[in-house]
Design a protein around this motif. Sequence first.
Motif, mmCIF file in Angstrom:
data_model
loop_
_atom_site.group_PDB
_atom_site.id
_atom_site.type_symbol
_atom_site.label_atom_id
_atom_site.label_comp_id
_atom_site.label_asym_id
_atom_site.label_seq_id
_atom_site.Cartn_x
_atom_site.Cartn_y
_atom_site.Cartn_z
ATOM 1 N N LEU A 143 6.794 1.475 -14.276
ATOM 2 C CA LEU A 143 6.253 0.231 -14.827
ATOM 3 C C LEU A 143 6.768 -0.979 -14.066
ATOM 4 C CD1 LEU A 143 6.427 1.023 -18.655
ATOM 5 C CD2 LEU A 143 4.355 0.738 -17.272
ATOM 6 N N ALA A 144 8.038 -0.934 -13.642
ATOM 7 C CA ALA A 144 8.593 -2.033 -12.845
ATOM 8 C C ALA A 144 7.848 -2.142 -11.508
ATOM 9 C CB ALA A 144 10.086 -1.818 -12.614
ATOM 10 N N GLU A 145 7.553 -0.998 -10.887
ATOM 11 C CA GLU A 145 6.789 -1.012 -9.638
ATOM 12 C C GLU A 145 5.391 -1.585 -9.857
ATOM 13 O OE1 GLU A 145 6.763 2.965 -8.205
ATOM 14 O OE2 GLU A 145 8.851 2.919 -7.544
ATOM 15 N N ASP A 146 4.765 -1.209 -10.977
ATOM 16 C CA ASP A 146 3.442 -1.760 -11.301
ATOM 17 C C ASP A 146 3.501 -3.280 -11.410
ATOM 18 O OD1 ASP A 146 2.294 0.784 -11.431
ATOM 19 O OD2 ASP A 146 2.629 0.972 -13.591
ATOM 20 N N GLY A 147 4.501 -3.765 -12.145
ATOM 21 C CA GLY A 147 4.627 -5.208 -12.349
ATOM 22 C C GLY A 147 4.913 -5.954 -11.061
ATOM 23 N N LEU A 148 5.817 -5.422 -10.249
ATOM 24 C CA LEU A 148 6.151 -6.076 -8.982
ATOM 25 C C LEU A 148 4.951 -6.076 -8.031
ATOM 26 C CD1 LEU A 148 9.764 -4.711 -8.386
ATOM 27 C CD2 LEU A 148 9.115 -7.082 -8.845
ATOM 28 N N PHE B 154 12.762 8.818 -19.476
ATOM 29 C CA PHE B 154 12.462 7.397 -19.632
ATOM 30 C C PHE B 154 12.720 6.576 -18.367
ATOM 31 C CE2 PHE B 154 13.672 9.047 -23.853
ATOM 32 C CZ PHE B 154 12.440 8.924 -24.467
ATOM 33 N N SER B 155 13.723 6.966 -17.576
ATOM 34 C CA SER B 155 14.018 6.188 -16.373
ATOM 35 C C SER B 155 12.836 6.201 -15.420
ATOM 36 C CB SER B 155 15.276 6.724 -15.683
ATOM 37 O OG SER B 155 15.129 8.100 -15.379
ATOM 38 N N LYS C 120 3.725 8.146 -13.893
ATOM 39 C CA LYS C 120 4.617 8.031 -15.049
ATOM 40 C C LYS C 120 5.241 9.366 -15.453
ATOM 41 C CE LYS C 120 3.463 3.699 -15.510
ATOM 42 N NZ LYS C 120 2.712 3.604 -14.248
ATOM 43 N N LEU C 121 4.758 10.473 -14.906
ATOM 44 C CA LEU C 121 5.218 11.795 -15.312
ATOM 45 C C LEU C 121 6.158 12.360 -14.259
ATOM 46 C CD1 LEU C 121 1.828 13.224 -16.592
ATOM 47 C CD2 LEU C 121 3.657 12.195 -17.946
ATOM 48 N N ALA C 122 7.354 12.711 -14.695
ATOM 49 C CA ALA C 122 8.359 13.230 -13.771
ATOM 50 C C ALA C 122 7.827 14.462 -13.050
ATOM 51 C CB ALA C 122 9.631 13.566 -14.529
ATOM 52 N N ALA D 182 0.825 -1.209 0.000
ATOM 53 C CA ALA D 182 0.000 0.000 0.000
ATOM 54 C C ALA D 182 0.859 1.258 0.000
ATOM 55 C CB ALA D 182 -0.946 0.003 1.201
ATOM 56 N N GLY D 183 2.070 1.167 0.528
ATOM 57 C CA GLY D 183 2.966 2.310 0.487
ATOM 58 C C GLY D 183 3.420 2.647 -0.919
ATOM 59 N N TRP D 184 3.334 1.683 -1.825
ATOM 60 C CA TRP D 184 3.667 1.908 -3.249
ATOM 61 C C TRP D 184 2.419 2.255 -4.047
ATOM 62 C CZ3 TRP D 184 7.324 -2.501 -5.326
ATOM 63 C CH2 TRP D 184 8.577 -2.381 -4.717
#
Length: 200
Positions: free
Chosen positions: A145-150, A138-139, A70-72, A17-19
């Motif tokens: 996206l990596a956080e979404d997947g994990l 891009f980073s 997704k937006l810096a 939930a923190g993510w």
Amino acid sequence: MTAVELVGVAGSLSLLAGWRLYAVALAAGLWARFGAGMGVPAPETLAVLGHPLLLGLAGLGTLAEFFADKLAWLDSLWDALHTLIRPLGGALIALAVIGPADPVWQIAALLLGGGAALASHAAKAGGRALINTSPEPFSNIIVSLAEDGLTAAALWLVAAHPEWAAALAGMLLVATGVLLWLGWKLLGRLLPRRSAAPPS
């Protein structure tokens, strides 16, 4: 579920939930609503999250968070706005997992769940603020996206194999601690060092 499984589920959901608070609330609600029919019943105390109104709100929050993240710099603003919301949400989700049958464990889950969500939120927000110092966009997208997947993989694991949830919570806690430590070290290198005062 056994007591160990319930504690593991509460800990895992709180840390996640923190993510991604809204995604966790949505996943927990869907698990409560449809899990029994799929052979993976959720703790009965999570049934409230399966209410259509809460599912709708969690779905809207998940969608908004997906794009904001997704937006810096918008992601850092979103994180700042959720500094109180995510720990409170993580605490309430942990409270819901344990249920009112054991008030002592409920209070313990409330306190530990809030603390776990705050720690993972701090690791995420701090890491993302450092990533935003990079001039290219891009980073930030890749990390998000990596956080979404994990998060999705961890939520599936909690629902499909609650017996592993305690181990998952432990790994998430260690990962959070490592991220906090790395962020602190990197921040110390990025901040300009104070020059020594000239001798009088």
